[in-house]
Write a protein that holds these residues in place. Structure first.
Motif, PDB file in Angstrom:
ATOM      1  N   LEU A 187       0.951  -0.755  -0.207  1.00  0.00           N
ATOM      2  CA  LEU A 187      -0.463  -0.008   0.187  1.00  0.00           C
ATOM      3  C   LEU A 187       0.764   0.982  -0.326  1.00  0.00           C
ATOM      4  O   LEU A 187       0.341   2.353  -0.856  1.00  0.00           O
ATOM      5  CB  LEU A 187      -1.086   0.397   1.097  1.00  0.00           C
ATOM      6  CG  LEU A 187      -1.972  -1.104   1.002  1.00  0.00           C
ATOM      7  CD1 LEU A 187      -2.958  -1.389   2.475  1.00  0.00           C
ATOM      8  CD2 LEU A 187      -3.049  -0.555   0.294  1.00  0.00           C
ATOM      9  N   ALA A 188       2.069   0.777   0.217  1.00  0.00           N
ATOM     10  CA  ALA A 188       2.798   2.614   0.394  1.00  0.00           C
ATOM     11  C   ALA A 188       3.623   2.714  -0.872  1.00  0.00           C
ATOM     12  O   ALA A 188       3.728   3.561  -1.127  1.00  0.00           O
ATOM     13  CB  ALA A 188       4.198   2.505   1.455  1.00  0.00           C
ATOM     14  N   ARG A 189       3.242   1.775  -1.393  1.00  0.00           N
ATOM     15  CA  ARG A 189       4.303   1.867  -2.681  1.00  0.00           C
ATOM     16  C   ARG A 189       3.045   2.066  -3.528  1.00  0.00           C
ATOM     17  O   ARG A 189       3.518   3.308  -4.653  1.00  0.00           O
ATOM     18  CB  ARG A 189       4.719   0.946  -3.375  1.00  0.00           C
ATOM     19  CG  ARG A 189       5.764   0.702  -5.288  1.00  0.00           C
ATOM     20  CD  ARG A 189       5.291  -0.962  -4.899  1.00  0.00           C
ATOM     21  NE  ARG A 189       3.966  -1.515  -5.710  1.00  0.00           N
ATOM     22  CZ  ARG A 189       3.362  -1.318  -6.744  1.00  0.00           C
ATOM     23  NH1 ARG A 189       3.808   0.149  -7.065  1.00  0.00           N
ATOM     24  NH2 ARG A 189       2.262  -1.281  -6.630  1.00  0.00           N
ATOM     25  N   ILE A 190       2.147   1.575  -3.634  1.00  0.00           N
ATOM     26  CA  ILE A 190       0.700   2.210  -4.209  1.00  0.00           C
ATOM     27  C   ILE A 190       0.643   3.884  -3.916  1.00  0.00           C
ATOM     28  O   ILE A 190       0.529   4.819  -4.829  1.00  0.00           O
ATOM     29  CB  ILE A 190      -0.356   1.395  -4.111  1.00  0.00           C
ATOM     30  CG1 ILE A 190      -0.519   0.062  -4.883  1.00  0.00           C
ATOM     31  CG2 ILE A 190      -1.482   2.170  -4.869  1.00  0.00           C
ATOM     32  CD1 ILE A 190      -1.386  -0.650  -4.334  1.00  0.00           C
ATOM     33  N   ALA A 191       1.035   4.560  -2.870  1.00  0.00           N
ATOM     34  CA  ALA A 191       0.206   5.796  -2.606  1.00  0.00           C
ATOM     35  C   ALA A 191       1.540   6.464  -2.838  1.00  0.00           C
ATOM     36  O   ALA A 191       1.298   7.912  -2.871  1.00  0.00           O
ATOM     37  CB  ALA A 191       0.177   5.599  -0.410  1.00  0.00           C
ATOM     38  N   ASN A 207      -4.696   4.169  -7.299  1.00  0.00           N
ATOM     39  CA  ASN A 207      -5.337   3.614  -6.529  1.00  0.00           C
ATOM     40  C   ASN A 207      -5.031   4.283  -5.266  1.00  0.00           C
ATOM     41  O   ASN A 207      -4.972   3.657  -4.531  1.00  0.00           O
ATOM     42  CB  ASN A 207      -5.048   2.485  -6.370  1.00  0.00           C
ATOM     43  CG  ASN A 207      -5.862   1.365  -7.557  1.00  0.00           C
ATOM     44  OD1 ASN A 207      -6.822   1.091  -8.128  1.00  0.00           O
ATOM     45  ND2 ASN A 207      -5.403   1.253  -9.027  1.00  0.00           N
ATOM     46  N   ARG A 208      -4.477   5.624  -5.330  1.00  0.00           N
ATOM     47  CA  ARG A 208      -3.533   6.529  -4.257  1.00  0.00           C
ATOM     48  C   ARG A 208      -4.843   6.316  -3.178  1.00  0.00           C
ATOM     49  O   ARG A 208      -4.138   6.116  -2.063  1.00  0.00           O
ATOM     50  CB  ARG A 208      -2.956   7.744  -5.345  1.00  0.00           C
ATOM     51  CG  ARG A 208      -2.472   8.182  -3.759  1.00  0.00           C
ATOM     52  CD  ARG A 208      -2.172   9.729  -4.448  1.00  0.00           C
ATOM     53  NE  ARG A 208      -1.876  10.515  -3.561  1.00  0.00           N
ATOM     54  CZ  ARG A 208      -2.451  11.555  -2.693  1.00  0.00           C
ATOM     55  NH1 ARG A 208      -3.804  11.414  -2.602  1.00  0.00           N
ATOM     56  NH2 ARG A 208      -1.760  12.166  -1.456  1.00  0.00           N
ATOM     57  N   ASP A 209      -5.833   6.501  -3.108  1.00  0.00           N
ATOM     58  CA  ASP A 209      -6.560   7.367  -2.298  1.00  0.00           C
ATOM     59  C   ASP A 209      -7.131   6.343  -1.367  1.00  0.00           C
ATOM     60  O   ASP A 209      -6.682   5.933  -0.109  1.00  0.00           O
ATOM     61  CB  ASP A 209      -7.386   7.826  -2.734  1.00  0.00           C
ATOM     62  CG  ASP A 209      -7.419   9.367  -3.060  1.00  0.00           C
ATOM     63  OD1 ASP A 209      -6.145  10.066  -3.308  1.00  0.00           O
ATOM     64  OD2 ASP A 209      -7.955  10.013  -3.576  1.00  0.00           O
ATOM     65  N   LEU A 210      -7.265   4.617  -2.466  1.00  0.00           N
ATOM     66  CA  LEU A 210      -8.113   3.963  -1.694  1.00  0.00           C
ATOM     67  C   LEU A 210      -6.688   3.179  -0.570  1.00  0.00           C
ATOM     68  O   LEU A 210      -7.485   2.546   0.403  1.00  0.00           O
ATOM     69  CB  LEU A 210      -8.279   2.686  -2.663  1.00  0.00           C
ATOM     70  CG  LEU A 210      -9.714   2.909  -3.998  1.00  0.00           C
ATOM     71  CD1 LEU A 210      -9.877   1.451  -4.562  1.00  0.00           C
ATOM     72  CD2 LEU A 210     -10.484   2.974  -2.375  1.00  0.00           C
TER      73      LEU A 210
END
Length: 235
Positions: A187-191, A207-210
Protein backbone atom coordinates in the motif's frame (compact mmCIF):
# COMPACT_ATOMS: atom_id res chain seq x y z
CA UNK A 1 -37.58 -7.81 -45.94
CA UNK A 2 -35.32 -10.65 -47.06
CA UNK A 3 -35.44 -13.78 -44.83
CA UNK A 4 -32.17 -15.07 -43.42
CA UNK A 5 -32.33 -18.30 -45.42
CA UNK A 6 -32.53 -16.28 -48.66
CA UNK A 7 -29.58 -14.14 -47.60
CA UNK A 8 -27.58 -17.32 -46.95
CA UNK A 9 -28.28 -18.45 -50.51
CA UNK A 10 -26.66 -15.24 -51.75
CA UNK A 11 -23.62 -15.96 -49.58
CA UNK A 12 -23.46 -19.52 -50.90
CA UNK A 13 -23.63 -18.20 -54.47
CA UNK A 14 -20.66 -15.90 -53.87
CA UNK A 15 -18.75 -18.79 -52.33
CA UNK A 16 -19.43 -21.04 -55.33
CA UNK A 17 -18.07 -18.26 -57.57
CA UNK A 18 -14.86 -18.10 -55.56
CA UNK A 19 -15.81 -14.68 -54.08
CA UNK A 20 -14.87 -15.84 -50.58
CA UNK A 21 -14.49 -12.40 -49.03
CA UNK A 22 -17.98 -11.33 -50.13
CA UNK A 23 -19.41 -14.66 -48.97
CA UNK A 24 -17.73 -14.22 -45.58
CA UNK A 25 -19.12 -10.69 -45.19
CA UNK A 26 -22.66 -11.91 -45.90
CA UNK A 27 -22.39 -14.89 -43.57
CA UNK A 28 -20.89 -12.76 -40.78
CA UNK A 29 -23.57 -10.10 -41.16
CA UNK A 30 -26.27 -12.78 -41.06
CA UNK A 31 -24.79 -14.28 -37.90
CA UNK A 32 -24.63 -10.88 -36.22
CA UNK A 33 -28.20 -10.00 -37.18
CA UNK A 34 -29.47 -13.39 -35.99
CA UNK A 35 -27.61 -13.04 -32.70
CA UNK A 36 -28.97 -9.50 -32.23
CA UNK A 37 -32.52 -10.75 -32.78
CA UNK A 38 -32.07 -13.65 -30.35
CA UNK A 39 -30.41 -11.37 -27.80
CA UNK A 40 -33.64 -9.34 -27.56
CA UNK A 41 -35.28 -12.43 -26.07
CA UNK A 42 -33.05 -12.15 -23.00
CA UNK A 43 -34.10 -8.53 -22.52
CA UNK A 44 -37.78 -9.40 -22.84
CA UNK A 45 -37.46 -12.22 -20.30
CA UNK A 46 -35.69 -9.87 -17.88
CA UNK A 47 -38.46 -7.27 -18.28
CA UNK A 48 -41.06 -9.96 -17.51
CA UNK A 49 -39.21 -10.83 -14.29
CA UNK A 50 -37.92 -14.15 -15.64
CA UNK A 51 -34.37 -13.44 -14.49
CA UNK A 52 -33.19 -17.06 -14.35
CA UNK A 53 -34.41 -17.82 -17.88
CA UNK A 54 -32.89 -14.58 -19.18
CA UNK A 55 -29.48 -15.52 -17.80
CA UNK A 56 -29.73 -19.10 -19.05
CA UNK A 57 -30.66 -18.03 -22.59
CA UNK A 58 -27.78 -15.55 -22.67
CA UNK A 59 -25.34 -18.30 -21.73
CA UNK A 60 -26.84 -20.64 -24.36
CA UNK A 61 -26.47 -17.96 -27.04
CA UNK A 62 -22.76 -17.64 -26.27
CA UNK A 63 -22.39 -21.41 -26.67
CA UNK A 64 -24.36 -21.45 -29.92
CA UNK A 65 -22.81 -18.57 -31.85
CA UNK A 66 -19.21 -18.12 -33.04
CA UNK A 67 -16.94 -15.66 -31.26
CA UNK A 68 -17.81 -12.42 -33.02
CA UNK A 69 -17.12 -9.20 -31.07
CA UNK A 70 -20.84 -8.86 -30.35
CA UNK A 71 -21.02 -12.37 -28.87
CA UNK A 72 -17.90 -11.81 -26.75
CA UNK A 73 -19.36 -8.55 -25.43
CA UNK A 74 -22.55 -10.34 -24.44
CA UNK A 75 -20.63 -13.09 -22.67
CA UNK A 76 -18.64 -10.58 -20.62
CA UNK A 77 -21.91 -8.83 -19.76
CA UNK A 78 -23.30 -12.15 -18.48
CA UNK A 79 -20.99 -12.14 -15.46
CA UNK A 80 -21.98 -8.53 -14.71
CA UNK A 81 -25.68 -9.48 -14.86
CA UNK A 82 -25.11 -12.42 -12.51
CA UNK A 83 -23.33 -10.20 -9.99
CA UNK A 84 -26.03 -7.53 -10.30
CA UNK A 85 -28.74 -10.12 -9.58
CA UNK A 86 -26.89 -11.69 -6.63
CA UNK A 87 -27.67 -9.17 -3.82
CA UNK A 88 -31.46 -9.55 -4.25
CA UNK A 89 -31.51 -13.25 -5.16
CA UNK A 90 -33.65 -14.20 -2.16
CA UNK A 91 -36.32 -11.66 -3.19
CA UNK A 92 -36.46 -12.72 -6.85
CA UNK A 93 -39.16 -15.35 -7.47
CA UNK A 94 -37.57 -16.52 -10.72
CA UNK A 95 -34.14 -17.07 -9.14
CA UNK A 96 -35.67 -18.69 -6.06
CA UNK A 97 -37.69 -21.11 -8.24
CA UNK A 98 -34.51 -22.01 -10.12
CA UNK A 99 -32.73 -22.64 -6.81
CA UNK A 100 -30.13 -19.92 -7.35
CA UNK A 101 -28.85 -18.30 -4.17
CA UNK A 102 -26.68 -15.21 -3.89
CA UNK A 103 -23.61 -17.41 -3.50
CA UNK A 104 -24.58 -19.50 -6.54
CA UNK A 105 -24.85 -16.39 -8.70
CA UNK A 106 -21.51 -15.00 -7.53
CA UNK A 107 -19.82 -18.37 -8.11
CA UNK A 108 -21.35 -18.59 -11.60
CA UNK A 109 -20.11 -15.07 -12.39
CA UNK A 110 -16.59 -16.00 -11.27
CA UNK A 111 -16.71 -19.13 -13.45
CA UNK A 112 -17.64 -17.04 -16.48
CA UNK A 113 -14.86 -14.56 -15.75
CA UNK A 114 -12.34 -17.41 -15.54
CA UNK A 115 -13.62 -18.76 -18.85
CA UNK A 116 -13.36 -15.34 -20.44
CA UNK A 117 -9.72 -15.08 -19.39
CA UNK A 118 -9.05 -18.63 -20.64
CA UNK A 119 -10.75 -18.19 -24.02
CA UNK A 120 -9.85 -14.55 -24.70
CA UNK A 121 -6.58 -13.81 -22.84
CA UNK A 122 -5.50 -11.19 -25.41
CA UNK A 123 -8.82 -9.38 -25.47
CA UNK A 124 -8.47 -5.71 -24.42
CA UNK A 125 -11.06 -6.35 -21.70
CA UNK A 126 -9.15 -9.27 -20.15
CA UNK A 127 -7.54 -7.09 -17.43
CA UNK A 128 -10.98 -5.79 -16.41
CA UNK A 129 -12.26 -9.36 -16.26
CA UNK A 130 -9.28 -10.22 -14.07
CA UNK A 131 -9.99 -7.34 -11.70
CA UNK A 132 -13.64 -8.38 -11.47
CA UNK A 133 -12.57 -11.96 -10.78
CA UNK A 134 -10.24 -11.16 -7.87
CA UNK A 135 -12.78 -8.67 -6.45
CA UNK A 136 -15.45 -11.38 -6.56
CA UNK A 137 -13.21 -13.90 -4.81
CA UNK A 138 -12.39 -11.25 -2.20
CA UNK A 139 -16.13 -10.68 -1.68
CA UNK A 140 -16.48 -14.40 -0.94
CA UNK A 141 -13.81 -13.88 1.75
CA UNK A 142 -11.40 -16.36 0.18
CA UNK A 143 -8.48 -14.14 1.12
CA UNK A 144 -5.66 -16.61 0.51
CA UNK A 145 -6.83 -17.33 -3.03
CA UNK A 146 -7.36 -13.63 -3.67
CA UNK A 147 -3.83 -12.77 -2.61
CA UNK A 148 -2.26 -15.45 -4.81
CA UNK A 149 -4.35 -14.73 -7.91
CA UNK A 150 -4.03 -10.94 -7.63
CA UNK A 151 -0.25 -11.30 -7.40
CA UNK A 152 -0.19 -13.47 -10.53
CA UNK A 153 -2.39 -11.05 -12.49
CA UNK A 154 -0.25 -8.07 -11.42
CA UNK A 155 2.72 -9.69 -13.18
CA UNK A 156 0.68 -10.50 -16.31
CA UNK A 157 -1.17 -7.21 -16.79
CA UNK A 158 1.65 -4.75 -16.33
CA UNK A 159 -0.07 -1.52 -17.38
CA UNK A 160 0.08 0.65 -14.20
CA UNK A 161 -3.67 1.12 -13.82
CA UNK A 162 -4.24 -2.63 -13.77
CA UNK A 163 -1.04 -3.70 -12.01
CA UNK A 164 -1.74 -1.32 -9.12
CA UNK A 165 -5.39 -2.42 -9.02
CA UNK A 166 -4.32 -6.04 -8.56
CA UNK A 167 -1.62 -5.04 -6.05
CA UNK A 168 -4.21 -3.09 -4.04
CA UNK A 169 -6.59 -6.07 -3.95
CA UNK A 170 -3.72 -8.34 -2.95
CA UNK A 171 -2.78 -5.98 -0.11
CA UNK A 172 -6.35 -5.94 1.22
CA UNK A 173 -6.40 -9.76 1.17
CA UNK A 174 -3.03 -9.87 2.95
CA UNK A 175 -4.40 -7.53 5.60
CA UNK A 176 -7.33 -9.87 6.24
CA UNK A 177 -4.88 -12.79 6.41
CA UNK A 178 -2.96 -11.01 9.18
CA UNK A 179 0.03 -10.28 6.93
CA UNK A 180 0.03 -6.62 7.89
CA UNK A 181 3.68 -5.87 7.12
CA UNK A 182 3.35 -7.18 3.54
CA UNK A 183 0.10 -5.27 3.10
CA UNK A 184 1.66 -2.05 4.44
CA UNK A 185 4.62 -2.34 2.03
CA UNK A 186 2.31 -2.85 -0.97
CA UNK A 187 0.00 0.00 0.00
CA UNK A 188 2.86 2.40 0.78
CA UNK A 189 4.29 1.80 -2.71
CA UNK A 190 0.92 2.41 -4.38
CA UNK A 191 0.37 5.57 -2.32
CA UNK A 192 3.74 7.07 -3.25
CA UNK A 193 4.45 5.89 -6.81
CA UNK A 194 4.05 8.23 -9.77
CA UNK A 195 3.73 7.42 -13.46
CA UNK A 196 4.33 9.40 -16.60
CA UNK A 197 0.94 10.51 -17.91
CA UNK A 198 0.07 11.56 -21.43
CA UNK A 199 2.02 14.72 -22.19
CA UNK A 200 4.95 13.72 -20.00
CA UNK A 201 3.77 15.03 -16.65
CA UNK A 202 3.92 12.71 -13.64
CA UNK A 203 0.76 11.64 -11.85
CA UNK A 204 0.00 9.37 -8.88
CA UNK A 205 -1.51 5.91 -9.13
CA UNK A 206 -5.25 5.81 -9.69
CA UNK A 207 -5.44 3.64 -6.56
CA UNK A 208 -3.57 6.16 -4.40
CA UNK A 209 -6.54 7.29 -2.32
CA UNK A 210 -7.74 3.73 -1.75
CA UNK A 211 -4.26 2.73 -0.60
CA UNK A 212 -4.03 5.71 1.76
CA UNK A 213 -7.43 4.91 3.20
CA UNK A 214 -6.53 1.27 3.94
CA UNK A 215 -3.20 2.41 5.40
CA UNK A 216 -5.22 4.60 7.74
CA UNK A 217 -7.51 1.65 8.56
CA UNK A 218 -4.58 -0.61 9.43
CA UNK A 219 -3.02 1.94 11.77
CA UNK A 220 -6.45 2.75 13.16
CA UNK A 221 -6.89 -0.94 14.04
CA UNK A 222 -3.45 -0.84 15.68
CA UNK A 223 -4.68 2.12 17.75
CA UNK A 224 -1.96 4.30 16.28
CA UNK A 225 -4.20 7.35 15.99
CA UNK A 226 -1.50 9.78 14.82
CA UNK A 227 -0.46 7.67 11.83
CA UNK A 228 -4.04 6.81 11.00
CA UNK A 229 -5.00 10.47 11.02
CA UNK A 230 -2.05 11.42 8.82
CA UNK A 231 -3.16 8.94 6.14
CA UNK A 232 -6.84 9.89 6.37
CA UNK A 233 -5.94 13.56 5.90
CA UNK A 234 -4.22 12.76 2.59
CA UNK A 235 -7.30 11.18 1.05
Amino acid sequence: FVPFDEVLKVGAAYRSLGEHERAMLIFRATIEETFGADLKVTGTLAELGETADSLTVLQDLWRTFPDTPQVIDAYLALSDKLLAAAPNASENASLEAAGWSRKDLVQAALTHQRRFLAFYPRDPRAPDAGLALVSGILELEDFERTAVLAGEFASVFEEPHYADGFAYTQAVAQWYLGEEDRALAQLARIASVEYAAEGGQMSPSENRDLALYILGQIHHARRDADKAESYYEQV
